[in-house]
Design an enzyme around this catalytic site. Structure first.
Site, PDB file in Angstrom:
ATOM      1  N   ARG A   1       0.841  -1.199   0.000  1.00 31.89           N
ATOM      2  CA  ARG A   1       0.000   0.000   0.000  1.00 31.89           C
ATOM      3  C   ARG A   1       0.876   1.249   0.000  1.00 31.89           C
ATOM      4  O   ARG A   1       1.763   1.389   0.843  1.00 31.89           O
ATOM      5  CB  ARG A   1      -0.919   0.027   1.232  1.00 31.89           C
TER       6      ARG A   1
ATOM      7  N   ARG B   1       3.490   1.875  10.405  1.00 36.17           N
ATOM      8  CA  ARG B   1       2.878   2.191   9.115  1.00 36.17           C
ATOM      9  C   ARG B   1       3.920   1.963   8.032  1.00 36.17           C
ATOM     10  O   ARG B   1       4.841   2.763   7.867  1.00 36.17           O
ATOM     11  CB  ARG B   1       2.365   3.630   9.079  1.00 36.17           C
TER      12      ARG B   1
ATOM     13  N   GLU C   1      -4.563  -0.827  15.636  1.00 30.83           N
ATOM     14  CA  GLU C   1      -5.455  -1.711  14.885  1.00 30.83           C
ATOM     15  C   GLU C   1      -4.644  -2.858  14.281  1.00 30.83           C
ATOM     16  O   GLU C   1      -3.677  -2.633  13.554  1.00 30.83           O
ATOM     17  CB  GLU C   1      -6.150  -0.945  13.756  1.00 30.83           C
TER      18      GLU C   1
ATOM     19  N   SER D   1      -9.291  -5.620  10.944  1.00 29.11           N
ATOM     20  CA  SER D   1     -10.532  -4.930  10.605  1.00 29.11           C
ATOM     21  C   SER D   1     -11.459  -5.986  10.037  1.00 29.11           C
ATOM     22  O   SER D   1     -11.151  -6.622   9.032  1.00 29.11           O
ATOM     23  CB  SER D   1     -10.264  -3.825   9.579  1.00 29.11           C
TER      24      SER D   1
ATOM     25  N   ARG E   1       1.967  -4.684  13.406  1.00 28.66           N
ATOM     26  CA  ARG E   1       1.548  -4.131  14.696  1.00 28.66           C
ATOM     27  C   ARG E   1       1.405  -5.214  15.759  1.00 28.66           C
ATOM     28  O   ARG E   1       1.535  -4.921  16.961  1.00 28.66           O
ATOM     29  CB  ARG E   1       0.259  -3.336  14.518  1.00 28.66           C
TER      30      ARG E   1
END
Length: 424
Positions: free
Chosen positions: A263, A278, A350, A353, A392
């Site tokens: 991404r 990130r 997070e 999801s 994470r």
């Protein structure tokens, strides 16, 4: 993707859904334009049909007159003019349909009724598990990992640029251990079918799961080819049965896949850039479920529970957050975020999801099922969740299990995979 029937019959509900998402100002004009284009489209279809009928009648009359040696010049001219009018109307129809299809791809999904209205301030914590460590002396994961020699941020940046990392020695084994643990639990205990899928997909595949056209700027595209690196295994796995008809007796079905994910995260500069919070390339095990409309709600809860199970196995404190409509993703109808607490950075991160998309993706990808013999086909409901995303989780493991001597205790569930009870 919404169907035209909902645009015509439930347009007020569609506008209300955009209000709940706090996007009515942005999406409202698109809905208005789509409504106008649909009226234009239907008017043109009727006009084309009327002129074709008139041309057919003129052609038949021309044939009759010629057979009877009568003049038909004016009818021939009339038929030619009708043909030109039909061509013009069909060109207008094609243009309207193309613009309408483009707009329909840009309208977000309708949130389910239980999703709170508004933005992220309306998110609701629906479950908490475990006790976070609260100690200001705890260090962030990048300090610990680099000191242990298991994370090499500098060489990741040298090789590929900012946002890419290198795991070394026990760090590399930790990545592999997470993959094996997650896949073993999901296949052996939760009953998912494991699939190994391509990490390069075509435009139709990306459009099917709604990454395109809206999020193209966030994707890594291949130069000179209309292909993309996947942002998540959701994309190829959901599209396994694109343009196919499934037997209703085979539903629900669950799939899991490990893949690297890519991404660009355009517009995210400066957000959580330290360590591995990130990054542009990361590893993840993804869960995808196919369901019927009647079972999708229970399947969503089940899939979310499957992701929660892994956090409990790792002994990581977590919370489950129901996202409000304005914080829910473009294609999702309802989303739970699973967040772990990383005490070294003092933040909830997070790591999964979990979303249900109702039939939104299935309409785009044309995935249908037949409930029973002779019954009318229906679109399936698609769901997916991270089970789990690695970076994470790794950050939280390092920070939550850090020891005063600089070592990191390995969660018990990972010890058989890693071959050690601590990293030092």
């Amino acid at each position: 993707m919404h169907d035209l029937k909902s645009l015509r019959d439930q347009i007020d509900a569609l506008r209300d859904a955009m209000r709940r998402r706090e996007k009515l100002d942005q999406i409202g004009p698109l809905i208005d334009r789509a409504e106008a284009l649909d009226r234009e489209r239907r008017t043109n279809i009727q006009a084309v049909e009327e002129r074709k009928a008139a041309r057919n009648a003129a052609t038949q009359e021309v044939a009759r007159r010629k057979k009877e040696k009568q003049s038909a010049n004016e009818l021939v001219e009339q038929s030619r003019a009708l043909g030109e009018e039909i061509s013009r109307l069909e060109a207008e129809l094609a243009k309207a349909e193309s613009e309408l299809e483009r707009i329909m791809l840009e309208i977000p999904n309708i949130p389910l009724p239980e999703v709170p209205d508004g933005g992220e301030e309306r998110n609701v914590i629906v479950r908490e598990w475990g006790t976070p460590r609260m100690d200001p002396a705890l260090r962030p994961h990048w300090e610990i990992a680099e000191a242990l020699g298991i994370l090499d941020l500098a060489r990741g940046a040298k090789i590929s640029g900012s946002g890419f990392v290198v795991f070394r020695r026990a760090g590399a084994r930790l990545v592999r251990s997470l993959m094996n643990l997650f896949l073993d639990v999901h296949t052996g205990e939760h009953g998912y079918e494991e699939v190994w899928v391509p990490t390069v997909v075509n435009r139709a595949t990306m459009t099917g799961t709604a990454q395109l056209p809206k999020f193209e700027d966030d994707m890594y595209g291949l130069r000179d080819e209309d292909l993309f690196l996947i942002p998540t295994a959701e994309v190829p796995v959901t599209n396994l049965y694109r343009d196919e008809m499934l037997d209703g007796a085979s539903l629900p079905r669950g799939f899991c896949a490990y893949t690297p994910c890519f991404r660009r995260e355009a517009g995210s500069a400066g957000k959580d850039t330290r360590g591995v919070l990130r990054v542009h390339e990361f590893d993840k095990v993804e869960l995808v479920r196919y369901a019927t409309p009647e079972t999708s709600a229970s399947e969503h809860e089940l899939m979310t529970k499957h992701a929660m199970t892994l956090l409990e196995r790792l002994g990581l404190p977590y919370r489950v957050k129901l996202l409000a409509a304005g914080d829910t993703g473009f294609a999702s109808a309802k989303t739970y975020d699973l967040e772990t607490y990383a005490p070294g950075v003092g933040a909830w991160l997070e790591v999964s999801s979990s979303s249900t998309f109702t039939d939104f993706q299935a309409r785009r990808a044309n995935i249908r099922y037949r409930p029973g013999s002779g019954e009318k086909p229906r679109f399936i409901h698609t769901l997916n969740a991270s089970g789990l995303a690695f970076p994470r989780v790794i950050a939280t493991i390092i920070e939550h299990y850090q020891q005063s001597d600089g070592s990191v205790t390995v969660p018990e569930a990972l010890r058989p995979y890693l071959g050690a009870d601590s990293i030092r």
